[in-house]
Design a protein around this motif. Structure first.
Motif, PDB file in Angstrom:
ATOM      1  N   VAL A   1      27.927  52.484  28.195  1.00  0.00           N
ATOM      2  CA  VAL A   1      29.225  52.057  27.829  1.00  0.00           C
ATOM      3  C   VAL A   1      29.063  51.387  26.365  1.00  0.00           C
ATOM      4  CG1 VAL A   1      31.114  51.035  28.033  1.00  0.00           C
ATOM      5  CG2 VAL A   1      30.155  51.913  30.012  1.00  0.00           C
ATOM      6  N   ARG A   2      29.776  52.002  25.194  1.00  0.00           N
ATOM      7  CA  ARG A   2      29.685  51.648  23.914  1.00  0.00           C
ATOM      8  C   ARG A   2      30.853  50.734  23.940  1.00  0.00           C
ATOM      9  NH1 ARG A   2      29.866  56.331  20.325  1.00  0.00           N
ATOM     10  NH2 ARG A   2      30.225  54.734  18.739  1.00  0.00           N
ATOM     11  N   VAL A   3      30.467  49.490  23.416  1.00  0.00           N
ATOM     12  CA  VAL A   3      31.712  48.433  23.082  1.00  0.00           C
ATOM     13  C   VAL A   3      31.362  47.967  21.676  1.00  0.00           C
ATOM     14  CG1 VAL A   3      32.406  46.128  23.772  1.00  0.00           C
ATOM     15  CG2 VAL A   3      31.394  47.641  25.598  1.00  0.00           C
ATOM     16  N   ALA A   4      32.733  47.986  20.987  1.00  0.00           N
ATOM     17  CA  ALA A   4      32.798  47.596  19.702  1.00  0.00           C
ATOM     18  C   ALA A   4      33.168  46.071  19.699  1.00  0.00           C
ATOM     19  CB  ALA A   4      33.995  48.515  18.997  1.00  0.00           C
ATOM     20  N   LEU A   5      32.373  45.471  18.445  1.00  0.00           N
ATOM     21  CA  LEU A   5      32.758  44.044  18.189  1.00  0.00           C
ATOM     22  C   LEU A   5      33.858  44.034  17.144  1.00  0.00           C
ATOM     23  CD1 LEU A   5      29.147  43.045  17.763  1.00  0.00           C
ATOM     24  CD2 LEU A   5      30.367  42.555  19.879  1.00  0.00           C
ATOM     25  N   LYS A   6      35.066  43.260  17.730  1.00  0.00           N
ATOM     26  CA  LYS A   6      36.310  43.228  17.069  1.00  0.00           C
ATOM     27  C   LYS A   6      35.914  42.202  15.903  1.00  0.00           C
ATOM     28  CE  LYS A   6      40.131  44.087  18.793  1.00  0.00           C
ATOM     29  NZ  LYS A   6      41.325  43.760  19.715  1.00  0.00           N
ATOM     30  N   SER A   7      34.997  41.413  15.696  1.00  0.00           N
ATOM     31  CA  SER A   7      35.016  40.398  14.640  1.00  0.00           C
ATOM     32  C   SER A   7      33.374  40.330  14.305  1.00  0.00           C
ATOM     33  CB  SER A   7      35.499  38.927  15.058  1.00  0.00           C
ATOM     34  OG  SER A   7      34.626  38.286  16.156  1.00  0.00           O
ATOM     35  N   LYS A   8      33.184  39.986  12.984  1.00  0.00           N
ATOM     36  CA  LYS A   8      31.754  39.970  12.558  1.00  0.00           C
ATOM     37  C   LYS A   8      31.337  38.650  12.306  1.00  0.00           C
ATOM     38  CE  LYS A   8      32.653  44.253  11.816  1.00  0.00           C
ATOM     39  NZ  LYS A   8      31.995  45.418  12.684  1.00  0.00           N
ATOM     40  N   ASP A   9      30.069  38.399  12.612  1.00  0.00           N
ATOM     41  CA  ASP A   9      29.440  37.065  12.707  1.00  0.00           C
ATOM     42  C   ASP A   9      28.018  37.240  12.304  1.00  0.00           C
ATOM     43  OD1 ASP A   9      27.771  34.695  13.602  1.00  0.00           O
ATOM     44  OD2 ASP A   9      29.807  34.332  14.231  1.00  0.00           O
ATOM     45  N   PRO A  10      27.624  36.722  11.172  1.00  0.00           N
ATOM     46  CA  PRO A  10      26.146  36.924  10.636  1.00  0.00           C
ATOM     47  C   PRO A  10      24.965  36.595  11.394  1.00  0.00           C
ATOM     48  CG  PRO A  10      27.207  34.944   9.803  1.00  0.00           C
ATOM     49  CD  PRO A  10      28.293  35.558  10.491  1.00  0.00           C
ATOM     50  N   ARG A  11      25.536  35.619  12.762  1.00  0.00           N
ATOM     51  CA  ARG A  11      24.460  35.562  13.531  1.00  0.00           C
ATOM     52  C   ARG A  11      23.816  36.826  14.620  1.00  0.00           C
ATOM     53  NH1 ARG A  11      27.009  30.238  16.178  1.00  0.00           N
ATOM     54  NH2 ARG A  11      28.997  31.639  15.707  1.00  0.00           N
ATOM     55  N   VAL A  12      24.882  37.784  14.419  1.00  0.00           N
ATOM     56  CA  VAL A  12      24.710  38.885  15.346  1.00  0.00           C
ATOM     57  C   VAL A  12      23.902  39.845  14.746  1.00  0.00           C
ATOM     58  CG1 VAL A  12      25.863  40.699  16.639  1.00  0.00           C
ATOM     59  CG2 VAL A  12      26.922  38.457  16.421  1.00  0.00           C
ATOM     60  N   VAL A  13      22.870  40.345  15.067  1.00  0.00           N
ATOM     61  CA  VAL A  13      21.762  41.150  14.458  1.00  0.00           C
ATOM     62  C   VAL A  13      21.440  42.276  15.942  1.00  0.00           C
ATOM     63  CG1 VAL A  13      20.771  39.305  12.903  1.00  0.00           C
ATOM     64  CG2 VAL A  13      19.747  39.873  15.307  1.00  0.00           C
ATOM     65  N   PRO A  14      20.696  43.344  15.275  1.00  0.00           N
ATOM     66  CA  PRO A  14      20.141  44.277  16.445  1.00  0.00           C
ATOM     67  C   PRO A  14      19.352  43.969  17.237  1.00  0.00           C
ATOM     68  CG  PRO A  14      20.671  45.220  14.013  1.00  0.00           C
ATOM     69  CD  PRO A  14      20.645  43.784  13.748  1.00  0.00           C
ATOM     70  N   GLU A  15      19.359  44.523  18.462  1.00  0.00           N
ATOM     71  CA  GLU A  15      18.479  44.457  19.501  1.00  0.00           C
ATOM     72  C   GLU A  15      18.629  42.856  20.313  1.00  0.00           C
ATOM     73  OE1 GLU A  15      16.950  46.745  20.395  1.00  0.00           O
ATOM     74  OE2 GLU A  15      17.355  47.937  18.447  1.00  0.00           O
ATOM     75  N   MET A  16      19.674  42.252  19.994  1.00  0.00           N
ATOM     76  CA  MET A  16      19.945  41.107  20.804  1.00  0.00           C
ATOM     77  C   MET A  16      20.391  41.469  22.120  1.00  0.00           C
ATOM     78  SD  MET A  16      21.470  38.061  18.319  1.00  0.00           S
ATOM     79  CE  MET A  16      20.759  36.888  17.433  1.00  0.00           C
ATOM     80  N   GLY A  17      20.058  40.475  23.184  1.00  0.00           N
ATOM     81  CA  GLY A  17      20.444  40.723  24.373  1.00  0.00           C
ATOM     82  C   GLY A  17      22.047  40.220  24.603  1.00  0.00           C
ATOM     83  N   ALA A  18      22.949  40.934  25.181  1.00  0.00           N
ATOM     84  CA  ALA A  18      24.267  40.583  25.059  1.00  0.00           C
ATOM     85  C   ALA A  18      24.808  40.792  26.571  1.00  0.00           C
ATOM     86  CB  ALA A  18      24.994  41.529  24.119  1.00  0.00           C
ATOM     87  N   HIS A  19      25.797  40.115  26.824  1.00  0.00           N
ATOM     88  CA  HIS A  19      26.420  40.239  28.169  1.00  0.00           C
ATOM     89  C   HIS A  19      28.063  40.558  27.742  1.00  0.00           C
ATOM     90  CE1 HIS A  19      22.955  38.593  30.314  1.00  0.00           C
ATOM     91  NE2 HIS A  19      23.198  37.662  29.361  1.00  0.00           N
ATOM     92  N   VAL A  20      28.577  41.444  28.698  1.00  0.00           N
ATOM     93  CA  VAL A  20      30.034  42.005  28.264  1.00  0.00           C
ATOM     94  C   VAL A  20      30.768  41.517  29.452  1.00  0.00           C
ATOM     95  CG1 VAL A  20      31.350  44.086  27.754  1.00  0.00           C
ATOM     96  CG2 VAL A  20      29.279  43.598  26.629  1.00  0.00           C
ATOM     97  N   ALA A  21      31.873  40.891  29.453  1.00  0.00           N
ATOM     98  CA  ALA A  21      32.953  41.034  30.500  1.00  0.00           C
ATOM     99  C   ALA A  21      34.015  41.877  30.060  1.00  0.00           C
ATOM    100  CB  ALA A  21      33.345  39.511  30.487  1.00  0.00           C
ATOM    101  N   PHE A  22      34.194  42.854  31.163  1.00  0.00           N
ATOM    102  CA  PHE A  22      35.347  43.782  30.755  1.00  0.00           C
ATOM    103  C   PHE A  22      36.609  43.268  31.302  1.00  0.00           C
ATOM    104  CE2 PHE A  22      31.362  46.314  30.978  1.00  0.00           C
ATOM    105  CZ  PHE A  22      31.617  47.228  29.709  1.00  0.00           C
ATOM    106  N   LEU A  23      37.434  43.076  30.438  1.00  0.00           N
ATOM    107  CA  LEU A  23      38.804  42.267  30.992  1.00  0.00           C
ATOM    108  C   LEU A  23      40.130  43.214  31.353  1.00  0.00           C
ATOM    109  CD1 LEU A  23      38.890  40.024  27.747  1.00  0.00           C
ATOM    110  CD2 LEU A  23      37.500  39.520  29.785  1.00  0.00           C
ATOM    111  N   SER A  24      40.815  42.428  32.170  1.00  0.00           N
ATOM    112  CA  SER A  24      42.213  43.436  32.504  1.00  0.00           C
ATOM    113  C   SER A  24      42.965  43.619  31.279  1.00  0.00           C
ATOM    114  CB  SER A  24      42.968  42.896  33.469  1.00  0.00           C
ATOM    115  OG  SER A  24      43.308  41.508  32.940  1.00  0.00           O
ATOM    116  N   PRO A  25      43.547  44.805  31.256  1.00  0.00           N
ATOM    117  CA  PRO A  25      44.322  45.279  30.005  1.00  0.00           C
ATOM    118  C   PRO A  25      45.416  44.151  29.670  1.00  0.00           C
ATOM    119  CG  PRO A  25      44.306  47.326  31.435  1.00  0.00           C
ATOM    120  CD  PRO A  25      43.515  46.020  32.285  1.00  0.00           C
ATOM    121  N   ALA A  26      46.137  43.599  30.614  1.00  0.00           N
ATOM    122  CA  ALA A  26      47.065  42.559  30.460  1.00  0.00           C
ATOM    123  C   ALA A  26      46.428  41.300  30.699  1.00  0.00           C
ATOM    124  CB  ALA A  26      48.424  42.864  31.388  1.00  0.00           C
TER     125      ALA A  26
END
Length: 415
Positions: free
Chosen positions: A306-331
């Motif tokens: 699954v591909r997830v887009a980041l809606k805000s930019k942060d200079p601390r985010v760099v490629p290959e970092m480990g990340a955890h995604v919480a998929f939220l309810s639409p409402a």
């Protein structure tokens, strides 16, 4: 020996009364001392039993923590882990083979589109360009010669063709006409040759331009491969030829790629909101959105990407970092409480019973309570529990595999 001396020898000496009392006191002290030793031994045994409690199971514990805070805690339907990836990344190389003359960038440097990042040795290209330009000059000069010849042929033919018949021989008129046609063709040929020479100049000019390597897009240099003096080529060659000069990443194209179990992929849909946390910065929560669900599965892991887009930019985010995604309810959901929120526990706290049910042992009041739970993703932070636990509850970790429901426990260490 006199009778008086004999009587003195037969006389029995009696101890003084005070000495006899002292001996009786010593005996009593020994009795009390022995009784004290026995009492101390009994008291020590009781204290040891109450302290060590060999009848209780010894466990180490951990406190249940919320797996997500902020937006993710409000309505997390599913949790998954993955890595930050750049959708736009390029290993930049020269279009031609050549020796590196200059490298004008270094790791971490930001570049703009079209910025010069390296130059190759262009001595051969400049020589070829100069030769082509000289040939173009000669071709241009030949046009002038052909033009003058044509003009002379036209004047001659006009003169002889305008004379009365019989004054000039017919053959002479024909020869002048042929010379005019030849001059016309020579001029056209000279112009074509000049056009070819200009095209050759353009080719060698492009070769000269290709010795200058430019950034294909704006981004950050993440790696440099070539140094001045090395040979680079657009395709792999023999020896020590390198194929790239540097790697540039467009930081505005960063997204997160996660693997979701096939069992839970039905919960993920394109466009649904999400929240991203990084292993390096667990307190940083980034709003995100699902881009797409890749329509293929990995049979070796039974997962779907699954591909997830980041809606805000942060200079601390760099490629290959480990990340955890919480998929939220639409409402947006009301804040979850109790066991409906995703929780985080150490992996060793989770046991599997004979029926394949995942369970943990909650420690309360000195006893172990068996609790069935539903597992989420296994992350580097621990095991996520999506149902069955509440925040701040205490669970057994080390020694949990020896517990039974309702068993008394002794906590030797907790976190």
């Amino acid at each position: 020996m006199s009778r008086e001396d004999l009587a003195n020898q037969l006389k029995i000496e009696r101890e003084p009364t005070s000495r006899r009392r002292r001996q009786r006191g010593d005996s009593r002290w020994l009795v009390w001392a022995g009784a004290g030793v026995v009492a101390v031994a009994i008291l020590g045994g009781v204290t040891w039993f109450l302290t060590v409690r060999p009848d209780l199971a010894t466990v180490e514990t951990a406190t249940v923590q919320p797996a997500w805070t902020g937006a993710a805690a409000r309505g997390s339907l599913l949790d998954a882990s993955g890595f930050v990836q750049a959708r736009r990344e390029a290993t930049v190389s020269a279009k031609i083979a050549g020796r590196v003359a200059e490298v004008l960038i270094q790791e971490g440097q930001r570049v703009t589109e079209g910025e010069v990042i390296a130059r190759l040795d262009d001595s051969n290209a400049r020589a070829s360009l100069a030769q082509a330009e000289a040939q173009a000059g000669a071709a241009q000069a030949s046009i002038g010669v052909a033009q003058a010849t044509l003009e002379g042929a036209q004047a001659t033919y006009s003169r002889v063709s305008g004379m009365p018949p019989g004054v000039i021989a017919a053959q002479t008129v024909q020869d002048d006409k042929t010379a005019l046609n030849s001059a016309t063709q020579n001029l056209a040929l000279a112009k074509r040759q000049y056009a070819v020479s200009l095209a050759t100049v353009d080719i060698y000019q492009r070769s000269e331009d290709d010795t200058v390597v430019r950034a294909p897009f704006a981004g950050v240099v993440t790696a440099t491969a070539a140094q001045p003096g090395e040979i680079v080529a657009p395709v792999a060659g023999g020896g020590f030829t390198r194929t790239g000069i540097c790697t540039i990443v467009d930081m505005d194209s960063l997204e997160v790629d996660v693997d979701v179990s096939e069992s839970f992929i039905s919960r993920v849909t394109p466009g649904m909101p999400a929240s991203v946390k990084l292993d390096a910065y667990p307190d940083l929560e980034i709003p995100a959105q699902v881009i797409t669900v890749i329509p293929t599965a990995d049979p070796s892991k039974a997962t779907v990407s699954v591909r997830v887009a980041l809606k805000s930019k942060d200079p601390r985010v760099v490629p290959e970092m480990g990340a955890h995604v919480a998929f939220l309810s639409p409402a947006p959901a009301a804040a979850n409480t109790g066991s409906t929120a995703a929780m985080l526990v150490p992996p060793d706290a989770v046991q599997t019973d004979d029926n394949g049910q995942s369970v943990v042992f909650v420690i309360s009041g000195g006893k172990a309570e068996r609790r069935a739970v539903r597992l989420g993703d296994h992350t580097s932070r621990g095991q996520i529990i999506v149902a069955g636990l509440s925040a701040d509850e205490v669970v057994a970790v080390e020694g949990a595999d020896e517990l039974k429901d309702g068993a008394g426990v002794k906590i030797v260490k907790g976190s």
